[in-house]
Design a protein around this motif. Sequence first.
Motif, PDB file in Angstrom:
ATOM      1  N   VAL A 293       0.864  -1.179   0.000  1.00 26.83           N
ATOM      2  CA  VAL A 293       0.000   0.000   0.000  1.00 26.83           C
ATOM      3  C   VAL A 293       0.905   1.235   0.000  1.00 26.83           C
ATOM      4  O   VAL A 293       1.466   1.607   1.026  1.00 26.83           O
ATOM      5  N   TYR A 294       1.060   1.866  -1.170  1.00 27.22           N
ATOM      6  CA  TYR A 294       1.999   2.987  -1.329  1.00 27.22           C
ATOM      7  C   TYR A 294       1.303   4.333  -1.528  1.00 27.22           C
ATOM      8  O   TYR A 294       1.960   5.328  -1.787  1.00 27.22           O
ATOM      9  N   ARG A 295       0.016   4.347  -1.398  1.00 26.52           N
ATOM     10  CA  ARG A 295      -0.732   5.594  -1.546  1.00 26.52           C
ATOM     11  C   ARG A 295      -0.432   6.534  -0.375  1.00 26.52           C
ATOM     12  O   ARG A 295       0.226   6.152   0.598  1.00 26.52           O
ATOM     13  N   ASP A 296      -0.955   7.762  -0.441  1.00 27.26           N
ATOM     14  CA  ASP A 296      -0.757   8.722   0.639  1.00 27.26           C
ATOM     15  C   ASP A 296      -1.435   8.240   1.920  1.00 27.26           C
ATOM     16  O   ASP A 296      -2.632   7.934   1.931  1.00 27.26           O
ATOM     17  N   ILE A 297      -0.630   8.167   2.981  1.00 26.52           N
ATOM     18  CA  ILE A 297      -1.139   7.786   4.300  1.00 26.52           C
ATOM     19  C   ILE A 297      -0.544   8.756   5.310  1.00 26.52           C
ATOM     20  O   ILE A 297       0.678   8.932   5.366  1.00 26.52           O
ATOM     21  N   SER A 298      -1.393   9.385   6.083  1.00 30.10           N
ATOM     22  CA  SER A 298      -0.915  10.322   7.105  1.00 30.10           C
ATOM     23  C   SER A 298      -0.606   9.575   8.396  1.00 30.10           C
ATOM     24  O   SER A 298      -1.288   8.609   8.743  1.00 30.10           O
ATOM     25  N   VAL A 299       0.431  10.026   9.088  1.00 31.83           N
ATOM     26  CA  VAL A 299       0.699   9.558  10.441  1.00 31.83           C
ATOM     27  C   VAL A 299       0.266  10.682  11.376  1.00 31.83           C
ATOM     28  O   VAL A 299       0.842  11.770  11.360  1.00 31.83           O
ATOM     29  N   GLU A 300      -0.777  10.446  12.141  1.00 28.24           N
ATOM     30  CA  GLU A 300      -1.282  11.484  13.031  1.00 28.24           C
ATOM     31  C   GLU A 300      -1.325  10.984  14.464  1.00 28.24           C
ATOM     32  O   GLU A 300      -1.311   9.781  14.728  1.00 28.24           O
ATOM     33  N   GLU A 301      -1.371  11.911  15.386  1.00 26.78           N
ATOM     34  CA  GLU A 301      -1.399  11.558  16.792  1.00 26.78           C
ATOM     35  C   GLU A 301      -2.661  10.760  17.102  1.00 26.78           C
ATOM     36  O   GLU A 301      -3.683  10.882  16.427  1.00 26.78           O
ATOM     37  N   ASP A 302      -2.573   9.938  18.135  1.00 26.73           N
ATOM     38  CA  ASP A 302      -3.749   9.216  18.596  1.00 26.73           C
ATOM     39  C   ASP A 302      -4.847  10.226  18.922  1.00 26.73           C
ATOM     40  O   ASP A 302      -4.603  11.272  19.524  1.00 26.73           O
ATOM     41  N   LEU A 303      -6.076   9.922  18.508  1.00 25.61           N
ATOM     42  CA  LEU A 303      -7.170  10.871  18.691  1.00 25.61           C
ATOM     43  C   LEU A 303      -7.367  11.259  20.156  1.00 25.61           C
ATOM     44  O   LEU A 303      -7.783  12.383  20.456  1.00 25.61           O
ATOM     45  N   ALA A 304      -7.063  10.348  21.066  1.00 28.90           N
ATOM     46  CA  ALA A 304      -7.273  10.637  22.487  1.00 28.90           C
ATOM     47  C   ALA A 304      -6.416  11.801  22.982  1.00 28.90           C
ATOM     48  O   ALA A 304      -6.740  12.423  23.998  1.00 28.90           O
ATOM     49  N   LEU A 305      -5.339  12.120  22.280  1.00 32.57           N
ATOM     50  CA  LEU A 305      -4.496  13.249  22.662  1.00 32.57           C
ATOM     51  C   LEU A 305      -5.210  14.590  22.507  1.00 32.57           C
ATOM     52  O   LEU A 305      -4.710  15.619  22.974  1.00 32.57           O
ATOM     53  N   ARG A 306      -6.385  14.581  21.872  1.00 34.15           N
ATOM     54  CA  ARG A 306      -7.156  15.818  21.729  1.00 34.15           C
ATOM     55  C   ARG A 306      -8.337  15.876  22.704  1.00 34.15           C
ATOM     56  O   ARG A 306      -9.189  16.765  22.616  1.00 34.15           O
ATOM     57  N   LEU A 307      -8.375  14.947  23.638  1.00 42.42           N
ATOM     58  CA  LEU A 307      -9.435  14.934  24.644  1.00 42.42           C
ATOM     59  C   LEU A 307      -9.268  16.101  25.620  1.00 42.42           C
ATOM     60  O   LEU A 307      -8.148  16.495  25.942  1.00 42.42           O
ATOM     61  N   THR A 308     -10.381  16.649  26.095  1.00 40.70           N
ATOM     62  CA  THR A 308     -10.341  17.701  27.106  1.00 40.70           C
ATOM     63  C   THR A 308     -11.024  17.196  28.389  1.00 40.70           C
ATOM     64  O   THR A 308     -11.941  16.378  28.330  1.00 40.70           O
ATOM     65  N   PRO A 309     -10.582  17.671  29.550  1.00 40.40           N
ATOM     66  CA  PRO A 309     -11.159  17.188  30.814  1.00 40.40           C
ATOM     67  C   PRO A 309     -12.552  17.753  31.067  1.00 40.40           C
ATOM     68  O   PRO A 309     -12.923  18.801  30.518  1.00 40.40           O
ATOM     69  N   ASP A 310     -13.307  17.069  31.893  1.00 34.92           N
ATOM     70  CA  ASP A 310     -14.614  17.532  32.339  1.00 34.92           C
ATOM     71  C   ASP A 310     -14.380  18.506  33.495  1.00 34.92           C
ATOM     72  O   ASP A 310     -14.200  18.098  34.644  1.00 34.92           O
TER      73      ASP A 310
END
Length: 342
Positions: free
Chosen positions: A164-181
């Motif tokens: 699989v040589y198409r464009d693939i982004s490496v991004e941070e785990d989504l949980a790193l954008r969580l905000t506290p209650d």
Amino acid sequence: MKVLIHGYFGMGNIGDEAILTVLIDELRSRYRDVDIVVLSANPERTKRLHSVGALREKLTSLAFWRQFLKTNALVFAGGGRYGDPTLRRMSLLAILAKSLRKTIIFKGVGIYPYEWFGRPIVKSRPEPFRSLLTKVLLATALKLADYISVRDEYSLEVLRLIGVYRDISVEEDLALRLTPDENFCEKIYPKLKLPQISSSQPIIGINLRTLSKEASDRVVFVVSKALDDILDKDKNVWILFVPFGYGSFKGRVFDNDLIVGEALKRHMKFGNRVWVLKEELSPSQIMCLFKLFKAFIGMRFHSIIFSIMTRVPTIAIVYDTKTLELLKREKSGCCRFSFTID
């Protein structure tokens, strides 16, 4: 727009629920008319935590197929995908959805070409899949996808190995954008009802994952000795065990951190100063707990992510490739030490 989200949801896993929390918030902020349904092992749990529609991924269910057919986009959301059965099922769903002209998105997924059965597995280099069928199905699904991002370089290299040589982004785990209650954070002591602990007393947070008996026994032995030494030297310190897995189904012990948490408490000389949190909190509420900690010992992948976000000095216990990959990219300096179990 109707969106169907696929992942490891409803299983009591705080990390996966954190991923889902962030994804739902981002979809709602971007699309005002979005209708979200989550494929969940426990739909009632998912509805309670996230206020969305939810149903089981049950291929013999008419309800599943009705939802699948009317959805506009299928999103494979975050988390680690391990081994042939999981990846084949995911790939077949993606291929079928694309054949029905639906949008296919892989968002921050981890791809690991080995089965996980409760024993530590740490790979420093990517390996190809052994099964030709898995390679073909996964490569086909990914080539058909409208967008792909993975959460670490290891997963990217695994996909390159299967062509699989198409464009693939490496991004941070989504949980790193969580905000506290923040409402929960402000009243955390009365809400938790921590016994005999005042806001002036230092608290060390800890999370361990239940593994095979042999591996769990080794971890409990090492960690209990270290914690007893700390508690012996400072009589004011308390330990708060925070589960990141609250359990799913009977017999799935690896999903339940409370098993190893209680074992740790029993094994310790000063177990009377160890508090095991049993109440199931939301990811945003769990994040508030980290603001109490002077230090943290973490084993589950997302427990370490939470310590990174809150900048708590951390000792990371590495039991899986994904944790090793996370620590390679960690820039905040919160993880001062780490060690690997095998």
